[in-house]
Design a protein around this motif. Structure first.
Motif, PDB file in Angstrom:
ATOM      1  N   LEU A 214       0.821  -1.215   0.000  1.00 37.85           N
ATOM      2  CA  LEU A 214       0.000   0.000   0.000  1.00 37.85           C
ATOM      3  C   LEU A 214       0.852   1.261   0.000  1.00 37.85           C
ATOM      4  O   LEU A 214       0.516   2.245  -0.670  1.00 37.85           O
ATOM      5  CB  LEU A 214      -0.951   0.005   1.203  1.00 37.85           C
ATOM      6  N   THR A 215       1.959   1.247   0.718  1.00 38.22           N
ATOM      7  CA  THR A 215       2.859   2.395   0.716  1.00 38.22           C
ATOM      8  C   THR A 215       3.386   2.644  -0.691  1.00 38.22           C
ATOM      9  O   THR A 215       3.388   3.774  -1.182  1.00 38.22           O
ATOM     10  CB  THR A 215       4.039   2.163   1.686  1.00 38.22           C
ATOM     11  N   ALA A 216       3.829   1.582  -1.366  1.00 35.88           N
ATOM     12  CA  ALA A 216       4.333   1.718  -2.730  1.00 35.88           C
ATOM     13  C   ALA A 216       3.217   2.153  -3.682  1.00 35.88           C
ATOM     14  O   ALA A 216       3.435   2.989  -4.569  1.00 35.88           O
ATOM     15  CB  ALA A 216       4.943   0.403  -3.195  1.00 35.88           C
ATOM     16  N   LEU A 217       2.021   1.605  -3.512  1.00 38.06           N
ATOM     17  CA  LEU A 217       0.898   1.961  -4.370  1.00 38.06           C
ATOM     18  C   LEU A 217       0.546   3.441  -4.224  1.00 38.06           C
ATOM     19  O   LEU A 217       0.342   4.141  -5.221  1.00 38.06           O
ATOM     20  CB  LEU A 217      -0.323   1.104  -4.022  1.00 38.06           C
ATOM     21  N   PHE A 218       0.501   3.921  -2.985  1.00 34.89           N
ATOM     22  CA  PHE A 218       0.188   5.330  -2.768  1.00 34.89           C
ATOM     23  C   PHE A 218       1.283   6.232  -3.339  1.00 34.89           C
ATOM     24  O   PHE A 218       1.002   7.310  -3.844  1.00 34.89           O
ATOM     25  CB  PHE A 218      -0.007   5.630  -1.278  1.00 34.89           C
ATOM     26  N   ALA A 219       2.539   5.797  -3.268  1.00 35.84           N
ATOM     27  CA  ALA A 219       3.650   6.599  -3.778  1.00 35.84           C
ATOM     28  C   ALA A 219       3.639   6.663  -5.302  1.00 35.84           C
ATOM     29  O   ALA A 219       4.024   7.671  -5.889  1.00 35.84           O
ATOM     30  CB  ALA A 219       4.973   6.024  -3.293  1.00 35.84           C
ATOM     31  N   VAL A 220       3.183   5.593  -5.952  1.00 38.79           N
ATOM     32  CA  VAL A 220       3.199   5.538  -7.409  1.00 38.79           C
ATOM     33  C   VAL A 220       1.893   6.049  -8.011  1.00 38.79           C
ATOM     34  O   VAL A 220       1.893   6.743  -9.027  1.00 38.79           O
ATOM     35  CB  VAL A 220       3.475   4.087  -7.888  1.00 38.79           C
ATOM     36  N   LEU A 221       0.783   5.703  -7.400  1.00 39.39           N
ATOM     37  CA  LEU A 221      -0.522   5.984  -7.974  1.00 39.39           C
ATOM     38  C   LEU A 221      -0.792   7.488  -8.110  1.00 39.39           C
ATOM     39  O   LEU A 221      -0.933   8.009  -9.203  1.00 39.39           O
ATOM     40  CB  LEU A 221      -1.623   5.320  -7.134  1.00 39.39           C
TER      41      LEU A 221
ATOM     42  N   LEU B   5      -2.157  11.558  -2.560  1.00 41.81           N
ATOM     43  CA  LEU B   5      -2.050  10.584  -1.466  1.00 41.81           C
ATOM     44  C   LEU B   5      -0.746  10.699  -0.670  1.00 41.81           C
ATOM     45  O   LEU B   5      -0.414   9.803   0.093  1.00 41.81           O
ATOM     46  CB  LEU B   5      -2.184   9.165  -2.034  1.00 41.81           C
ATOM     47  N   GLU B   6      -0.041  11.799  -0.834  1.00 42.17           N
ATOM     48  CA  GLU B   6       1.253  11.969  -0.159  1.00 42.17           C
ATOM     49  C   GLU B   6       1.178  11.820   1.360  1.00 42.17           C
ATOM     50  O   GLU B   6       2.052  11.189   1.955  1.00 42.17           O
ATOM     51  CB  GLU B   6       1.867  13.314  -0.535  1.00 42.17           C
ATOM     52  N   PRO B   7       0.145  12.309   2.032  1.00 39.68           N
ATOM     53  CA  PRO B   7       0.091  12.126   3.488  1.00 39.68           C
ATOM     54  C   PRO B   7      -0.087  10.660   3.902  1.00 39.68           C
ATOM     55  O   PRO B   7       0.297  10.268   5.008  1.00 39.68           O
ATOM     56  CB  PRO B   7      -1.126  12.945   3.928  1.00 39.68           C
TER      57      PRO B   7
ATOM     58  N   ILE C 183       1.365   8.056   2.526  1.00 38.50           N
ATOM     59  CA  ILE C 183       2.574   7.257   2.297  1.00 38.50           C
ATOM     60  C   ILE C 183       3.288   6.956   3.622  1.00 38.50           C
ATOM     61  O   ILE C 183       3.444   5.788   3.984  1.00 38.50           O
ATOM     62  CB  ILE C 183       3.495   7.933   1.264  1.00 38.50           C
ATOM     63  N   PRO C 184       3.720   7.964   4.377  1.00 40.78           N
ATOM     64  CA  PRO C 184       4.387   7.631   5.648  1.00 40.78           C
ATOM     65  C   PRO C 184       3.422   7.055   6.691  1.00 40.78           C
ATOM     66  O   PRO C 184       3.801   6.203   7.493  1.00 40.78           O
ATOM     67  CB  PRO C 184       4.978   8.960   6.112  1.00 40.78           C
ATOM     68  N   ALA C 185       2.165   7.486   6.653  1.00 39.11           N
ATOM     69  CA  ALA C 185       1.198   6.991   7.637  1.00 39.11           C
ATOM     70  C   ALA C 185       0.975   5.490   7.474  1.00 39.11           C
ATOM     71  O   ALA C 185       0.913   4.748   8.467  1.00 39.11           O
ATOM     72  CB  ALA C 185      -0.116   7.747   7.493  1.00 39.11           C
ATOM     73  N   THR C 186       0.854   5.034   6.244  1.00 38.13           N
ATOM     74  CA  THR C 186       0.644   3.611   5.991  1.00 38.13           C
ATOM     75  C   THR C 186       1.847   2.800   6.437  1.00 38.13           C
ATOM     76  O   THR C 186       1.713   1.757   7.072  1.00 38.13           O
ATOM     77  CB  THR C 186       0.382   3.370   4.488  1.00 38.13           C
ATOM     78  N   PHE C 187       3.032   3.273   6.096  1.00 36.28           N
ATOM     79  CA  PHE C 187       4.247   2.557   6.474  1.00 36.28           C
ATOM     80  C   PHE C 187       4.400   2.499   7.986  1.00 36.28           C
ATOM     81  O   PHE C 187       4.647   1.432   8.563  1.00 36.28           O
ATOM     82  CB  PHE C 187       5.463   3.245   5.831  1.00 36.28           C
ATOM     83  N   ILE C 188       4.244   3.633   8.642  1.00 36.09           N
ATOM     84  CA  ILE C 188       4.413   3.698  10.100  1.00 36.09           C
ATOM     85  C   ILE C 188       3.356   2.863  10.807  1.00 36.09           C
ATOM     86  O   ILE C 188       3.667   2.105  11.730  1.00 36.09           O
ATOM     87  CB  ILE C 188       4.375   5.169  10.584  1.00 36.09           C
ATOM     88  N   PHE C 189       2.096   2.980  10.395  1.00 36.55           N
ATOM     89  CA  PHE C 189       1.035   2.220  11.043  1.00 36.55           C
ATOM     90  C   PHE C 189       1.253   0.721  10.879  1.00 36.55           C
ATOM     91  O   PHE C 189       1.106  -0.046  11.830  1.00 36.55           O
ATOM     92  CB  PHE C 189      -0.335   2.623  10.487  1.00 36.55           C
ATOM     93  N   GLY C 190       1.637   0.293   9.689  1.00 37.69           N
ATOM     94  CA  GLY C 190       1.836  -1.132   9.441  1.00 37.69           C
ATOM     95  C   GLY C 190       3.024  -1.707  10.177  1.00 37.69           C
ATOM     96  O   GLY C 190       2.907  -2.681  10.922  1.00 37.69           O
TER      97      GLY C 190
END
Length: 137
Positions: free
Chosen positions: A22-29, A34-36, A38-45
């Motif tokens: 999901l982090t990669a998808l948000f960064a590419v899509l 969806l920039e906010p 990206i780090p939220a998904t990574f940190i939460f996961g």
């Protein structure tokens, strides 16, 4: 409807893969929109969910309980052959489906025996067929 349960290691792996994906998808899509996330998904996961599952273990709702000998509760199900016979006896499956599943089950057991280093006799399959035929008579 009950929640699905997973082995602890499998759930941690699933969370890690989904978090990274999901982090990669948000960064590419849509990186601008969806920039906010990206780090939220990574940190939460990785920094919230993975440690929570690791620390809580069986107390986490999606982790299945383990038996005393360390096997998971789902892995200690009854004999698949007995389950198949019960389904056939109760009329849940027909004779053709029963025979097809029985053949598949016996093939799987033979493959497991070979992988475990068991003796592979040429007449072993014939003996099983005879036993199966006797059971149906």
């Amino acid at each position: 409807m009950a929640l699905p349960t997973f082995e602890k290691k499998r759930l941690i792996g699933l969370i890690a893969v989904l978090s990274f994906g999901l982090t990669a998808l948000f960064a590419v899509l849509l990186p601008g929109v969806l920039e906010p996330l990206i780090p939220a998904t990574f940190i939460f996961g990785f920094l919230v969910l993975v440690p929570t599952v690791a620390l809580l273990g069986e107390d986490f709702p999606l982790v299945e309980s383990e038996t005393a000998d360390g096997e998971s509760a789902a892995a200690t199900t009854e004999d698949p052959l007995a389950t198949l016979r019960e389904r056939y006896a109760s009329g849940e499956i027909g004779e053709e489906e029963f025979e097809r599943k029985l053949d598949r089950l016996l093939e799987t057991e033979e493959l497991n025996d070979r992988a475990d280093g068991g003796s592979d006799r040429a007449d072993g399959g014939r003996e099983r067929d005879r036993e199966r035929d006797l059971e149906f008579e």
